[in-house]
Each structure stands twice: as structure tokens, then as C-alpha cells.
Design a protein around this motif. Structure first.
Motif, PDB file in Angstrom:
ATOM      1  N   LYS A 150      10.121  -2.758 -11.494  1.00 53.93           N
ATOM      2  CA  LYS A 150       9.589  -2.707 -13.074  1.00 53.93           C
ATOM      3  C   LYS A 150       8.032  -2.095 -13.294  1.00 53.93           C
ATOM      4  O   LYS A 150       7.194  -2.308 -14.291  1.00 53.93           O
ATOM      5  N   GLN A 151       7.519  -2.001 -11.707  1.00 57.64           N
ATOM      6  CA  GLN A 151       6.210  -1.560 -11.121  1.00 57.64           C
ATOM      7  C   GLN A 151       6.374  -0.164 -11.140  1.00 57.64           C
ATOM      8  O   GLN A 151       5.752   0.190  -9.886  1.00 57.64           O
ATOM      9  N   TRP A 182       3.966  -2.597   0.476  1.00 62.09           N
ATOM     10  CA  TRP A 182       3.563  -2.221  -0.366  1.00 62.09           C
ATOM     11  C   TRP A 182       2.419  -3.159  -1.783  1.00 62.09           C
ATOM     12  O   TRP A 182       2.232  -4.416  -1.466  1.00 62.09           O
ATOM     13  N   PRO A 183       0.929  -2.620  -1.215  1.00 64.98           N
ATOM     14  CA  PRO A 183      -0.414  -4.001  -1.184  1.00 64.98           C
ATOM     15  C   PRO A 183      -0.216  -3.929  -2.878  1.00 64.98           C
ATOM     16  O   PRO A 183      -0.180  -3.115  -3.976  1.00 64.98           O
ATOM     17  N   LYS A 184      -1.243  -4.616  -3.132  1.00 61.48           N
ATOM     18  CA  LYS A 184      -2.025  -5.649  -4.535  1.00 61.48           C
ATOM     19  C   LYS A 184      -2.847  -4.412  -4.266  1.00 61.48           C
ATOM     20  O   LYS A 184      -3.364  -4.396  -3.453  1.00 61.48           O
ATOM     21  N   VAL A 185      -3.211  -3.937  -5.265  1.00 65.71           N
ATOM     22  CA  VAL A 185      -4.230  -3.426  -6.229  1.00 65.71           C
ATOM     23  C   VAL A 185      -5.293  -4.163  -5.058  1.00 65.71           C
ATOM     24  O   VAL A 185      -5.446  -5.109  -6.121  1.00 65.71           O
ATOM     25  N   GLY A 186      -6.756  -3.101  -5.000  1.00 67.21           N
ATOM     26  CA  GLY A 186      -7.783  -4.068  -4.208  1.00 67.21           C
ATOM     27  C   GLY A 186      -8.184  -2.705  -3.716  1.00 67.21           C
ATOM     28  O   GLY A 186      -7.521  -2.294  -2.854  1.00 67.21           O
ATOM     29  N   SER A 187      -9.648  -3.264  -3.421  1.00 68.60           N
ATOM     30  CA  SER A 187     -10.683  -2.582  -2.666  1.00 68.60           C
ATOM     31  C   SER A 187     -10.526  -2.408  -1.419  1.00 68.60           C
ATOM     32  O   SER A 187      -9.731  -3.734  -0.783  1.00 68.60           O
ATOM     33  N   CYS A 188     -10.772  -1.626  -0.177  1.00 67.51           N
ATOM     34  CA  CYS A 188     -10.393  -2.100   1.185  1.00 67.51           C
ATOM     35  C   CYS A 188     -12.258  -2.305   1.653  1.00 67.51           C
ATOM     36  O   CYS A 188     -12.554  -2.073   1.457  1.00 67.51           O
ATOM     37  N   ASP A 189     -12.210  -2.951   2.607  1.00 68.66           N
ATOM     38  CA  ASP A 189     -13.311  -3.038   3.155  1.00 68.66           C
ATOM     39  C   ASP A 189     -13.149  -2.152   4.766  1.00 68.66           C
ATOM     40  O   ASP A 189     -14.025  -3.382   5.496  1.00 68.66           O
ATOM     41  N   LEU A 227      10.076   9.028  -6.258  1.00 67.83           N
ATOM     42  CA  LEU A 227       8.518   9.157  -5.280  1.00 67.83           C
ATOM     43  C   LEU A 227       8.348  10.525  -4.369  1.00 67.83           C
ATOM     44  O   LEU A 227       7.302  10.944  -5.081  1.00 67.83           O
ATOM     45  N   LEU A 228       8.846  10.402  -4.047  1.00 68.31           N
ATOM     46  CA  LEU A 228       8.479  11.958  -2.929  1.00 68.31           C
ATOM     47  C   LEU A 228       9.407  13.091  -3.492  1.00 68.31           C
ATOM     48  O   LEU A 228       8.964  13.942  -2.746  1.00 68.31           O
ATOM     49  N   LYS A 246       2.143   5.588  -7.898  1.00 64.92           N
ATOM     50  CA  LYS A 246       0.027   6.065  -7.473  1.00 64.92           C
ATOM     51  C   LYS A 246      -0.228   4.857  -6.509  1.00 64.92           C
ATOM     52  O   LYS A 246      -0.908   6.010  -5.624  1.00 64.92           O
ATOM     53  N   LEU A 247       0.528   4.497  -6.195  1.00 64.99           N
ATOM     54  CA  LEU A 247       0.035   3.181  -4.660  1.00 64.99           C
ATOM     55  C   LEU A 247       0.416   4.121  -3.800  1.00 64.99           C
ATOM     56  O   LEU A 247      -0.214   4.798  -2.632  1.00 64.99           O
ATOM     57  N   MET A 248       2.065   5.195  -3.800  1.00 66.28           N
ATOM     58  CA  MET A 248       2.120   6.345  -2.704  1.00 66.28           C
ATOM     59  C   MET A 248       1.545   7.018  -2.459  1.00 66.28           C
ATOM     60  O   MET A 248       1.080   7.574  -1.254  1.00 66.28           O
ATOM     61  N   LYS A 249       1.411   7.491  -3.813  1.00 60.23           N
ATOM     62  CA  LYS A 249      -0.391   8.737  -3.708  1.00 60.23           C
ATOM     63  C   LYS A 249      -1.560   8.279  -3.168  1.00 60.23           C
ATOM     64  O   LYS A 249      -1.777   9.130  -2.083  1.00 60.23           O
ATOM     65  N   GLY A 250      -1.389   6.950  -2.941  1.00 60.42           N
ATOM     66  CA  GLY A 250      -2.710   6.858  -2.747  1.00 60.42           C
ATOM     67  C   GLY A 250      -2.518   7.113  -1.151  1.00 60.42           C
ATOM     68  O   GLY A 250      -3.539   6.777  -0.047  1.00 60.42           O
ATOM     69  N   MET A 251      -1.748   6.153  -0.853  1.00 64.41           N
ATOM     70  CA  MET A 251      -1.585   5.949   0.714  1.00 64.41           C
ATOM     71  C   MET A 251      -0.700   7.569   1.449  1.00 64.41           C
ATOM     72  O   MET A 251      -1.427   7.921   2.977  1.00 64.41           O
ATOM     73  N   LEU A 252      -0.309   8.513   0.694  1.00 69.19           N
ATOM     74  CA  LEU A 252      -0.403   9.518   1.069  1.00 69.19           C
ATOM     75  C   LEU A 252      -1.490  10.586   1.977  1.00 69.19           C
ATOM     76  O   LEU A 252      -1.989  11.272   2.444  1.00 69.19           O
ATOM     77  N   THR A 253      -2.935   9.968   0.793  1.00 69.07           N
ATOM     78  CA  THR A 253      -4.021  10.607   0.900  1.00 69.07           C
ATOM     79  C   THR A 253      -5.083   9.936   2.220  1.00 69.07           C
ATOM     80  O   THR A 253      -5.272  10.947   3.318  1.00 69.07           O
ATOM     81  N   LEU A 254      -4.455   8.996   2.243  1.00 69.30           N
ATOM     82  CA  LEU A 254      -4.994   8.182   3.529  1.00 69.30           C
ATOM     83  C   LEU A 254      -4.965   9.110   4.482  1.00 69.30           C
ATOM     84  O   LEU A 254      -5.714   8.758   5.242  1.00 69.30           O
ATOM     85  N   TYR A 255      -3.074   9.159   4.401  1.00 70.61           N
ATOM     86  CA  TYR A 255      -2.575   9.774   6.037  1.00 70.61           C
ATOM     87  C   TYR A 255      -2.892  11.205   5.992  1.00 70.61           C
ATOM     88  O   TYR A 255      -3.456  11.322   7.304  1.00 70.61           O
ATOM     89  N   GLN A 256      -3.171  11.986   4.774  1.00 69.59           N
ATOM     90  CA  GLN A 256      -3.490  13.423   4.908  1.00 69.59           C
ATOM     91  C   GLN A 256      -4.713  12.985   5.567  1.00 69.59           C
ATOM     92  O   GLN A 256      -5.537  14.330   6.206  1.00 69.59           O
ATOM     93  N   GLN A 257      -6.074  11.912   4.457  1.00 68.78           N
ATOM     94  CA  GLN A 257      -7.375  11.959   5.602  1.00 68.78           C
ATOM     95  C   GLN A 257      -7.697  12.122   7.123  1.00 68.78           C
ATOM     96  O   GLN A 257      -8.857  11.411   7.211  1.00 68.78           O
ATOM     97  N   GLU A 258      -6.314  11.166   7.787  1.00 66.24           N
ATOM     98  CA  GLU A 258      -6.287  10.806   9.057  1.00 66.24           C
ATOM     99  C   GLU A 258      -6.886   9.495   9.192  1.00 66.24           C
ATOM    100  O   GLU A 258      -7.789   8.862   9.655  1.00 66.24           O
ATOM    101  N   ASP A 259      -7.151   8.898   8.017  1.00 63.58           N
ATOM    102  CA  ASP A 259      -7.314   7.368   7.375  1.00 63.58           C
ATOM    103  C   ASP A 259      -6.838   6.056   8.218  1.00 63.58           C
ATOM    104  O   ASP A 259      -6.466   5.238   6.949  1.00 63.58           O
ATOM    105  N   ILE A 260      -6.474   5.835   8.816  1.00 64.44           N
ATOM    106  CA  ILE A 260      -5.279   5.375   9.753  1.00 64.44           C
ATOM    107  C   ILE A 260      -5.692   3.716   9.534  1.00 64.44           C
ATOM    108  O   ILE A 260      -4.925   2.383   8.855  1.00 64.44           O
TER     109      ILE A 260
END
Length: 295
Positions: free
Chosen positions: A202-203, A22-29, A149-150, A209-223
């Protein structure tokens, strides 16, 4: 999902819900120039043309899609390779034994934390805590949180590919033994498992939301962006070495041996593909051509 096959996901998804992925909230570079694909062609001197495919072990049923380019490459391959033998009764037995502990879960928590945990199980999951008191915290994460979650009938890319490989009568191989899979889980202390399970509870909304974000990136094939999310977590260096880098290095010799013998379709978790110590770069470092399959 059958008992034997569910065993694999008990380990893989427990690792996720331990907080290790599980990542911390923040942008990717991640640079925009990185190739986007879940399917990669591997070719070069001494090996048969083969393919790497990054999976997401379980996804919501309505988000599951197996592209035709993937099934075509598997059908053309002679050998299909997974992280572990999904049909292994031995793996099921070992995990069943490993998931239980001698002391109850409340002995690992303060009274306040256990009250919070029991309330979450009762109110949010509508389950009776008595059923789960002697199951290790990491497995509780898989058994209780992941369905929330799923959804309760998620689809599996690994199992879909396994079923296709069986239908096509392919030679099916695995990269890890049941002992190696269970050992991954055993390296995390009960205290750490408990702390991370409580943090996930607790979170929980943030985790969703993070799981949703991970799934979105996966569906975009953005490994590569998906990999950046995984790396952006707290204390990621040790877990990244344990769960990704060390395993990638260990897999290289058997992977190349299989590719030398026959054309191979290799299905592993998508996070194993990118990065300086990912399978794509490790293969390129040894002189092999690895290129995205876009269609």
C-alpha cells in the motif's frame, strides 16, 4: 546468484521487507561529530589488528562500488568473517523448507486485501499469483518486492567480498549457524508478516523513496544517520533487540576469539556497527581502540 548464496539473502531481505527495518518519515538527530566510515580498524591488547566493514546486502548494479581501501584491508587479513556461511547447502535446504506454508496466502487476508495484493502482483510486478500462494508473506516480500525496488540484477557486497576472500585463499568464518539465521525469521507470526507485507504494498512508492534514502546514506558512509533511520520506525524496540542488539552481544565472544588468533576482516550489515549496543561501542567498552579508516 547461486541457490545456496541466495538463501542468505532470502532471510536478510525478507526481514527488511517485513517492515522491520522501514523507518517512519521524519528527521534524524545524529550529531554531526559522528565519524563517517563503513570501514573501521580494531586494535588493542591481546588481539591482532582487525577490521569491521558494514555492508548493504544488495544494491542496484549501477550503485555498487567496492573501495580500494576495503579490498586492501581484506587482502592483508588472515581471516574473513561473515554473518553466515554463504556457501552452506544446509542453509539453502532449511530456508526452502521454512518458506513454505500449508495454507494459501489468501487465507491470511480479507477478500479485499487479497484482491489488492493479487492486482499489485499482476499489474506492477507482472507475475502470476498462483506461483506464490503457499509461500510465507515475508518471503513473498523478498521474492516480489525487492527486485522491484532495486532492479532484477542487483550486486551484493557480501558476495563480492566472499569471492575476493576465496581468490586470496583466506580462512573464511561465520558468526551464525543456519539454524540461527532461520530462527530469526521464524520468530515473526504469519499474521504479522501478512500485515506488514500489505502495508509495504500500500505504501510502495514511499518504500522506494526510503530505500533510496538508505542507499544514499550508505554511499556517504554515514552509518550513524542510517542507524537513526532504522531506529525511527514504528515498534522498533523489539525488532532492534532481535535483529541487532542481541546478535551483536552474541557475536562479541567469537569475534574476539578470532581476532586474538589472527588478523580478521569482519563483514556484517552496516546497521550492526553504530549505536550504544553496536559492535563499535561494544568493542570500545572492552577497552579496544576502534577508529574509522578514511583512506
Amino acid at each position: 546468484m547461486g541457490t545456496y548464496k541466495a538463501a542468505f539473502f532470502s532471510v536478510s531481505l525478507a526481514i527488511v521487507l517485513l517492515g522491520l527495518v522501514w523507518p517512519k518519515v521524519g528527521s534524524c538527530d545524529t550529531p554531526e561529530t559522528k565519524e563517517k566510515s563503513l570501514l573501521w580498524k580494531v586494535s588493542g591488547k591481546g588481539i591482532k589488528t582487525s577490521y569491521l566493514y558494514g555492508t548493504f546486502h544488495l544494491v542496484p548494479k549501477d550503485q555498487f562500488s567496492l573501495p580500494r581501501k576495503v579490498t586492501q584491508k581484506l587482502e592483508k587479513s588472515e581471516t574473513v568473517v561473515f554473518e553466515v556461511d554463504l556457501d552452506s547447502p544446509k542453509l539453502s535446504r532449511m530456508i526452502s523448507k521454512s518458506m513454505h506454508m500449508a495454507k494459501p496466502i489468501e487465507s491470511l487476508m480479507t477478500v479485499q486485501d487479497y484482491t489488492l495484493f493479487a492486482k499489485f502482483v499482476r499489474d506492477s510486478l507482472e507475475r502470476n499469483m498462483q506461483t506464490f500462494r503457499y509461500i510465507k508473506p515475508a518471503f513473498l516480500g523478498q521474492l516480489l518486492l525487492y527486485p522491484k525496488l532495486l532492479g532484477y540484477n542487483p550486486e551484493s557486497y557480501d558476495l563480492a567480498l566472499l569471492n575476493l576472500a576465496k581468490k586470496e585463499r583466506k580462512d573464511i568464518q561465520s558468526l551464525e549457524t543456519p539454524e540461527e539465521q532461520v530462527a530469526l525469521f521464524e520468530k515473526t507470526s504469519l499474521e504479522t508478516q501478512t500485515s506488514q507485507l500489505l502495508q509495504n504494498i500500500k505504501q510502495f512508492d514511499r518504500q522506494r523513496k526510503l530505500m533510496k534514502g538508505m542507499l544514499t546514506l550508505y554511499q556517504q558512509e554515514d552509518i550513524y544517520s542510517l542507524y537513526d533511520l532504522i531506529k525511527a520506525q514504528s515498534g522498533s524496540e523489539d525488532s532492534e533487540d532481535l535483529l541487532l542488539n542481541e546478535r551483536n552481544e552474541k557475536w562479541m565472544a567469537p569475534l574476539l576469539a578470532m581476532m586474538q588468533k589472527s588478523s580478521s576482516f569482519v563483514a556484517v550489515g552496516a546497521a550492526h556497527l553504530p549505536g550504544e549496543q553496536g559492535l563499535i561501542q561494544l568493542l570500545r567498552n572492552q577497552g579496544y581502540k576502534v577508529e574509522p579508516v578514511l583512506r
